[in-house]
Design a protein around this motif. Structure first.
Motif, short mmCIF file in Angstrom:
data_model
loop_
_atom_site.label_atom_id
_atom_site.label_comp_id
_atom_site.label_asym_id
_atom_site.label_seq_id
_atom_site.Cartn_x
_atom_site.Cartn_y
_atom_site.Cartn_z
N TYR A 1 26.95 52.44 30.21
CA TYR A 1 28.01 52.73 29.42
C TYR A 1 27.73 52.70 27.90
N THR B 1 30.96 56.82 29.94
CA THR B 1 30.05 56.93 30.91
C THR B 1 28.66 57.14 30.54
N GLU B 2 27.74 56.86 31.46
CA GLU B 2 26.42 57.45 31.01
C GLU B 2 26.23 59.03 30.20
N ASP B 3 27.30 59.58 31.05
CA ASP B 3 27.17 61.13 30.49
C ASP B 3 28.04 61.25 29.25
N GLU C 1 39.65 62.64 30.77
CA GLU C 1 38.49 62.64 31.55
C GLU C 1 37.35 63.72 30.80
N GLN D 1 36.08 57.18 30.18
CA GLN D 1 36.23 56.41 31.59
C GLN D 1 37.50 55.57 31.51
#
Length: 315
Positions: free
Chosen positions: A98, A67-69, A117, A73
């Motif tokens: 992404y 993810t952007e963080d 995760e 994912q």
């Protein structure tokens, strides 16, 4: 219904028609919050002549999405059959930013670390567990520096209800070390068997930025007899992880009993011959070791002038 209301409804319908904002065709509409978009990726691997030889070199692709963080994912694996049918990947993702990492030929003993995760792009790892000859690992996106961890390199933006189409260029994630040994039979006490040739203290894998891991892995095999420049030599080839010029790697020559006969530090040879370890380029590192009965050993990385003298065809 008065005439003014009818005109307002008609005008609204006309605006919707020309803007294309009807469910059957959303092209041209303004982006909607949280809508999904399609990501189409085309995989390539070009040789030094600029030809795409991806089908000849890469039999499997593992794709890991963050993810952007930077949190894990999802991941996808594409077999050789999948890649023959479509040399790439098609993903449907919620719109947004992404980071994606791609591995080629993570087969056999090699393994991507368990992804949860809580796994970040900085903590993902590839373990390189081969014990004999090594494996031809590939990686994307292409990088210029082993120390680069710039996330922009991995960034992909998926549009709302749209389609993003990209070409992903793979690079080699291995070096080839070829070791040639001449005169092993001259060493006092050496058996008639071929020597055991080992490349020791190699990086045991990579992180997801392709930086090498701890230098704790050994690759080794019994050498094979061959003719080199019409001279009988013992030969072994290894596919290794990338490594830095400053490294603890050793090339070891041993008897079949395991007794060490000779050891040379690779970094001293790389410095002496000013060897250019270029990332992403299929680099061959050739090491020539010549042994004499008096214990003298000559090691070079340039092609030696081994003359054709007294070669026994059955040797």
């Amino acid at each position: 219904m008065n005439k003014q209301i009818i005109l307002q409804i008609t005008a609204l319908l006309v605006m919707l028609f020309f803007s294309g904002c009807i469910r059957e065709n959303m092209d041209g509409c303004e982006n909607g919050e949280g809508e999904e978009g399609e990501l189409i990726l085309h995989f390539t691997y070009t040789d030094i002549w600029g030809e795409d030889v991806f089908p000849d070199r890469i039999n499997q692709v593992d794709l890991v999405v963050f993810t952007e963080d930077g949190l894990y994912q999802e991941s996808h694996q594409y077999s050789r059959q999948d890649l023959l049918e479509f040399q790439g990947a098609q993903l449907t993702l919620a719109s947004g930013t992404y980071y994606i990492v791609y591995w080629g030929n993570v087969i056999s003993n090699n393994m991507i670390s368990r992804l949860t995760e809580e796994t970040t792009i900085h903590r993902g790892r590839l373990s390189y567990n081969s014990t004999q000859t090594g494996d031809s690992i590939y990686y994307a996106p292409r990088k210029q520096s082993v120390s680069s961890a710039d996330l922009e390199l991995y960034q992909i933006i998926v549009p709302d209800r749209g389609k993003e189409e990209l070409t992903i260029n793979f690079m080699t994630a291995y070096y080839t070390i070829n070791v040639y040994v001449k005169g092993f039979e001259k060493v006092s006490g050496a058996s008639s068997q071929n020597p055991y040739i080992e490349v020791a203290n190699l990086p045991e894998g990579y992180n997801f930025h392709l930086s090498p891991g701890d230098y704790i892995m050994n690759l080794g095999q019994t050498g094979t007899r061959m003719l080199y420049n019409d001279v009988s030599v013992t030969y072994a080839s290894f596919l290794t992880t990338h490594f830095d010029t400053e490294n603890p790697i050793e090339i070891r020559i041993s008897r079949s009993t395991g007794e060490r006969v000779y050891t040379v530090e690779l970094k001293s040879l790389l410095k002496e011959y000013e060897y250019d370890l270029r990332m992403g380029v299929h680099t061959n590192i050739d090491v020539y070791i010549e042994m004499e009965a008096d214990g003298t050993v000559n090691v070079t990385m340039s092609i030696p002038g081994w003359e054709s003298t007294g070669v026994n065809p059955g040797y």
